[in-house]
Design an enzyme around this catalytic site. Structure first.
Site, short mmCIF file in Angstrom:
data_model
loop_
_atom_site.label_atom_id
_atom_site.label_comp_id
_atom_site.label_asym_id
_atom_site.label_seq_id
_atom_site.Cartn_x
_atom_site.Cartn_y
_atom_site.Cartn_z
N ASP A 36 0.80 -1.21 0.00
CA ASP A 36 0.00 0.00 0.00
C ASP A 36 0.84 1.27 0.00
OD1 ASP A 36 -1.25 -1.17 3.12
OD2 ASP A 36 0.56 -0.01 2.82
N LYS A 58 -4.78 2.75 -0.04
CA LYS A 58 -4.71 3.05 1.39
C LYS A 58 -4.02 4.37 1.66
CE LYS A 58 -6.50 -0.42 3.64
NZ LYS A 58 -6.22 -1.39 4.64
N MET A 173 -2.30 9.13 12.40
CA MET A 173 -3.39 9.63 11.55
C MET A 173 -4.16 10.77 12.20
SD MET A 173 -4.80 5.93 10.19
CE MET A 173 -4.53 5.05 11.71
N1 SAH Z 1 1.04 0.12 10.37
C1 SAH Z 1 1.61 1.43 10.40
C2 SAH Z 1 0.59 2.51 10.66
C3 SAH Z 1 -0.44 2.66 9.60
S1 SAH Z 1 -1.51 3.99 9.91
C4 SAH Z 1 2.73 1.50 11.42
O1 SAH Z 1 2.90 0.56 12.20
O2 SAH Z 1 3.44 2.49 11.45
C5 SAH Z 1 -0.79 5.28 8.96
C6 SAH Z 1 -0.26 6.38 9.84
O3 SAH Z 1 1.00 6.03 10.35
C7 SAH Z 1 -0.03 7.69 9.13
O4 SAH Z 1 -1.22 8.43 8.98
C8 SAH Z 1 0.93 8.37 10.07
O5 SAH Z 1 0.27 8.87 11.20
C9 SAH Z 1 1.77 7.20 10.52
N2 SAH Z 1 2.99 7.07 9.71
C10 SAH Z 1 3.36 6.04 8.94
N3 SAH Z 1 4.57 6.25 8.38
C11 SAH Z 1 4.99 7.45 8.82
C12 SAH Z 1 6.16 8.22 8.64
N4 SAH Z 1 7.17 7.80 7.87
N5 SAH Z 1 6.24 9.42 9.26
C13 SAH Z 1 5.26 9.86 10.05
N6 SAH Z 1 4.12 9.18 10.27
C14 SAH Z 1 3.99 7.99 9.67
#
Ligand code: SAH
Length: 506
Positions: A36, A58, A173
């Site tokens: 995604d 996504k 998020m």
């Molecule tokens: N499974 C993922 C989270 C998915 S939800 C995990 O464990 O990280 C998606 C959210 O994760 C985004 O909206 C943001 O809030 C956060 N996120 C993911 N990658 C990021 C990054 N490189 N920098 C900042 N926030 C991030």
């Protein structure tokens, strides 16, 4: 038919070197990769040839495949007997609907494994220098989502409960709702002075962060123009960030550098610039491929033993010459007692890899200097010299040697051509945003850059790149082609080039 299987793999927060060893292994082996939006593109290049890659969206606010369809896709491929990797940003079981996917697989009787990843909060904290727990400041961490159903007016997340825990809050998020979230945390009694960090694209060279106080954080976010995807970290531990910050202090952090080597050659330069914090745009302006004239090759190879000198004028020349050589001969000793000359250190390095020594290497890395250095050996008159080259490049060297009555043969072993940049993602970014720097590592990259000027036309407000040349030969071509030069590497190597860039930007 072999039994298919699904691996739910965490891709980590962004930087491609933060994936687990097991995760990388599986990406390399899989038949199908379902991924995604949050996954950084480089991971997609690790797959084996023929791997089916399915993008399932996504991205908040954009169309994405419904969850049931994603689950059906995983099941269908696995039932065909294929090895499927379901790659998810961060960790698959943290706000990734990994639990639902595991349930669906279980129901269909499909075997699965789960490979954890560095979740965004943990990655963000590390790259900002925030210890999520601290003996004095916080003994608990909460991972919470700030995303709620936009249809609902009532909030379902009990912010009051979290505010009272005295824990570090990592809010996923939540950046577009920061006004409501901060308001509720304050109402529940958190101090307006509580430090807050917000970070977009953490762990990537495009990382952007701001640090503020809970009482005024919504304004701070607007001023900093921070958009999703971003992580919010609230708690006293955030106060350590300015002291512990390391990633954003790298010498090239925040600098976008375009590199113009061929694809095959660019990875080393790209890696070095990355390590120094730069965002690298790889503009593959030229394509280099083997192009040996069979007749010339036969003649030259038949007489190899009769040459006194073999002269290489580029690393590509070395590679393509020896590819052809080893196609023909099994043993490196078939070279005979040739003396070897190279125009510069990168070329010499390529020769040394074959455990062959270079006898002549001029101090300045030009054809003319190389010619002079050969003449200075006192061995050139009536000597037979073989010059290995590509289809471009100057004839200075040949002229000089012939003036001194050498018998010069040349063999062209590769050709350099322009590539099509119209669909290239890096070129698209270069057109839109420009770059802080651009590197030229050969005359042919300069010529192709000029030739491709239309495909690289920058937008009006795009950054104008400073130009860096690897050495005098390249700089000379830049001058001829009217490409202004900002800085030339002191030593004509990748190290020298990188040093020049760091010097200019720090
Ligand atoms: N499974 C993922 C989270 C998915 S939800 C995990 O464990 O990280 C998606 C959210 O994760 C985004 O909206 C943001 O809030 C956060 N996120 C993911 N990658 C990021 C990054 N490189 N920098 C900042 N926030 C991030």
């Amino acid at each position: 038919m072999s039994k298919g299987m699904v691996y739910l793999v965490g891709a980590g927060p962004g930087a491609s070197d933060l994936v687990t060893v097991r995760g990388k292994e599986l990406i390399k082996q899989c038949d199908v990769l379902v991924y995604d939006y949050l996954v950084y593109n480089e991971l997609l290049t690790w797959t084996k040839p023929g791997c089916i890659k399915a993008y399932v969206g996504k991205r908040s606010g954009f169309h994405s495949k419904p969850q049931e369809e994603i689950e059906k896709l995983l099941i269908d491929y696995a039932q065909e007997g294929l090895m499927v990797v379901r790659l998810k940003g961060g960790d698959p079981f943290i706000f990734g609907r990994g639990g639902e996917e595991a349930d669906a697989l279980l129901k269909s009787g499909i075997t699965f494994e789960i490979i954890p990843g560095v979740t965004a909060s943990v990655g963000t904290a590390a790259y900002l220098g925030i210890p999520l727990t601290h003996r004095n400041d916080s003994s608990a961490v909460v991972l919470v989502t700030g995303h709620e159903d936009p249809q609902k007016t009532e909030t379902v997340i009990d912010w009051e409960k979290y505010a009272k825990l005295g824990a570090t809050l990592c809010i996923y998020m939540g950046v577009t709702k920061i006004d409501k979230i901060s308001e509720q945390l304050l109402r529940a009694g958190m101090s307006p002075k509580t430090p807050v960090a917000i970070v977009r694209w953490a762990t990537l060279p495009t990382q952007k962060s701001c640090i503020g106080k809970l009482g005024t954080i919504s304004k701070t976010v607007v001023d900093a123009d921070l958009k999703p995807p971003a992580m919010i970290i609230v708690g006293d531990v955030v106060k350590d960030a300015p002291r512990h910050s390391w990633f954003e202090k790298k010498p090239l952090f925040g600098k976008r550098v375009a590199i113009t080597r061929t694809r095959r050659q660019s990875s080393e330069l790209m890696h070095r610039l990355h390590q120094l914090g730069a965002e690298v745009l790889e503009l593959p302006l030229i394509k280099v491929s083997s192009a040996v004239d069979e007749e010339v090759k036969e003649e030259v190879f038949a007489e190899l033993g009769s040459y006194d000198w073999i002269v290489f004028s580029s690393p590509n020349g070395v590679r393509f010459f020896f590819d052809a050589f080893f196609d023909e001969f099994k043993d490196v000793r078939s070279l005979g007692f040739l003396r070897i000359a190279a125009v510069g250190p990168s070329t010499a390095n390529e020769i040394n890899k074959l455990h062959l020594d270079v006898e002549v290497l001029p101090e300045k890395h030009t054809g003319a200097e190389l010619g002079q250095a050969l003449i200075d050996t006192g061995s050139i008159e009536h000597a037979k010299v073989l010059i290995v080259k590509g289809n471009q490049g100057s004839d200075d060297l040949i002229k000089l040697l012939e003036e001194k009555r050498a018998i010069v043969d040349r063999i062209e072993v590769y050709k350099t051509e322009a590539t099509d940049l119209s669909q290239n993602a890096a070129a698209e970014k270069f057109r839109k945003l420009g770059a802080h720097g651009i590197t030229f590592t050969s005359g042919s990259t300069v010529r192709s850059f000029v030739k491709q000027a239309k495909a690289l036309q920058r937008a009006k407000d795009a950054e104008i790149p400073k130009t860096f040349s690897i050495g005098p030969v390249t700089s000379k071509v830049m001058k001829e082609m009217h490409v202004p030069l900002i800085k030339e590497a002191k030593e004509s190597t990748l190290d020298g080039l990188v040093e020049a860039i760091v010097e200019e930007f720090s």
